[in-house]
Scaffold this motif. Structure first.
Motif, PDB file in Angstrom:
ATOM      1  N   GLU A 297       0.941  -1.280   0.037  1.00 14.61           N
ATOM      2  CA  GLU A 297      -0.100  -0.017   0.019  1.00 14.61           C
ATOM      3  C   GLU A 297       0.859   1.142   0.018  1.00 14.61           C
ATOM      4  N   GLN A 298       2.047   1.353   0.848  1.00 15.35           N
ATOM      5  CA  GLN A 298       2.922   2.378   0.838  1.00 15.35           C
ATOM      6  C   GLN A 298       3.452   2.754  -0.359  1.00 15.35           C
ATOM      7  N   VAL A 299       3.932   1.780  -1.124  1.00 18.68           N
ATOM      8  CA  VAL A 299       4.644   1.516  -2.442  1.00 18.68           C
ATOM      9  C   VAL A 299       3.759   2.191  -3.559  1.00 18.68           C
ATOM     10  N   ALA A 300       2.570   1.356  -3.409  1.00 20.58           N
ATOM     11  CA  ALA A 300       1.476   1.890  -4.381  1.00 20.58           C
ATOM     12  C   ALA A 300       1.164   3.454  -4.380  1.00 20.58           C
ATOM     13  N   GLU A 301       0.983   4.015  -3.136  1.00 22.50           N
ATOM     14  CA  GLU A 301       0.842   5.351  -2.928  1.00 22.50           C
ATOM     15  C   GLU A 301       2.015   6.190  -3.711  1.00 22.50           C
ATOM     16  N   LEU A 302       3.252   5.772  -3.131  1.00 22.99           N
ATOM     17  CA  LEU A 302       4.536   6.511  -3.725  1.00 22.99           C
ATOM     18  C   LEU A 302       4.461   6.159  -5.367  1.00 22.99           C
ATOM     19  N   LEU A 303       4.052   5.300  -6.019  1.00 21.33           N
ATOM     20  CA  LEU A 303       3.859   5.375  -7.548  1.00 21.33           C
ATOM     21  C   LEU A 303       2.698   5.564  -7.950  1.00 21.33           C
ATOM     22  N   GLY A 304       1.539   5.947  -7.259  1.00 19.77           N
ATOM     23  CA  GLY A 304       0.400   6.394  -7.812  1.00 19.77           C
ATOM     24  C   GLY A 304      -0.419   5.326  -8.584  1.00 19.77           C
ATOM     25  N   VAL A 305      -0.267   4.053  -8.241  1.00 23.36           N
ATOM     26  CA  VAL A 305      -1.030   2.977  -8.829  1.00 23.36           C
ATOM     27  C   VAL A 305      -1.848   2.084  -7.840  1.00 23.36           C
ATOM     28  N   GLU A 306      -2.686   1.243  -8.099  1.00 24.84           N
ATOM     29  CA  GLU A 306      -3.441   0.414  -7.398  1.00 24.84           C
ATOM     30  C   GLU A 306      -2.451  -0.495  -6.642  1.00 24.84           C
ATOM     31  N   PRO A 307      -2.708  -1.038  -5.379  1.00 21.80           N
ATOM     32  CA  PRO A 307      -1.799  -1.904  -4.722  1.00 21.80           C
ATOM     33  C   PRO A 307      -1.868  -3.249  -5.398  1.00 21.80           C
ATOM     34  N   SER A 308      -2.901  -3.573  -6.066  1.00 21.91           N
ATOM     35  CA  SER A 308      -2.973  -4.978  -6.932  1.00 21.91           C
ATOM     36  C   SER A 308      -1.995  -4.859  -8.163  1.00 21.91           C
ATOM     37  N   VAL A 309      -1.645  -3.593  -8.413  1.00 19.24           N
ATOM     38  CA  VAL A 309      -0.578  -3.307  -9.801  1.00 19.24           C
ATOM     39  C   VAL A 309       0.761  -3.711  -9.144  1.00 19.24           C
ATOM     40  N   VAL A 310       0.945  -3.350  -7.871  1.00 13.53           N
ATOM     41  CA  VAL A 310       2.405  -3.399  -7.275  1.00 13.53           C
ATOM     42  C   VAL A 310       2.825  -4.791  -7.172  1.00 13.53           C
ATOM     43  N   ASP A 311       1.867  -5.497  -6.569  1.00  9.67           N
ATOM     44  CA  ASP A 311       2.049  -7.022  -6.208  1.00  9.67           C
ATOM     45  C   ASP A 311       1.038  -7.767  -6.542  1.00  9.67           C
TER      46      ASP A 311
END
Length: 136
Positions: free
Chosen positions: A116-130
């Motif tokens: 969730e923190q990385v998704a916020e940093l990247l500006g994408v949905e959490p499911s996209v990050v992992d």
């Protein structure tokens, strides 16, 4: 094998450490750090080109200000970098461990918090990050 005078057997560690002064078994803090490192490594490998310089840290608990009025304790902190300062993502061990009943809960919660923190940093949905991020 010799027994002590009260017949309770030998005293001392059951396993001798390879390095004197270093316990054979990892502590809870070391296991938590290793868990965070596994999650962060997997995410960094996938998103390093978009993340830039990010420092990851684990602290025992957050320092909340005296005027903190929320009943919830933060599980992590994200401070965006500026200029030559890197972005800093801090995971708070004790609040996360307090919410997890089993090891699997702990693993899922660490994954959720970091993603969730990385998704916020990247500006994408959490499911996209992992893809392991829980959808519900």
């Amino acid at each position: 094998m010799t027994r002590d005078r009260r017949g309770r057997g030998m005293r001392g560690p059951g396993v001798m450490p390879a390095e004197p002064g270093r316990p054979v078994l990892r502590t809870g803090r070391e296991r938590f750090d290793a868990l965070v490192l596994d999650v962060v490594t997997a995410i960094e490998e996938r998103w390093q080109d978009r993340l830039g310089l990010v420092e990851y840290a684990v602290e025992d608990a957050p320092q909340v200000p005296d005027d903190w009025d929320s009943p919830a304790v933060p599980l992590s902190s994200l401070v965006r970098g500026a200029g030559d300062r890197p972005t800093r993502l801090v995971i708070f061990r004790r609040p996360i461990e307090h919410r997890a009943e089993r090891r699997s809960d702990l693993e899922a919660l660490v994954l959720t918090v970091v993603v969730e923190q990385v998704a916020e940093l990247l500006g994408v949905e959490p499911s996209v990050v992992d893809p392991r991020y829980p959808e519900d």
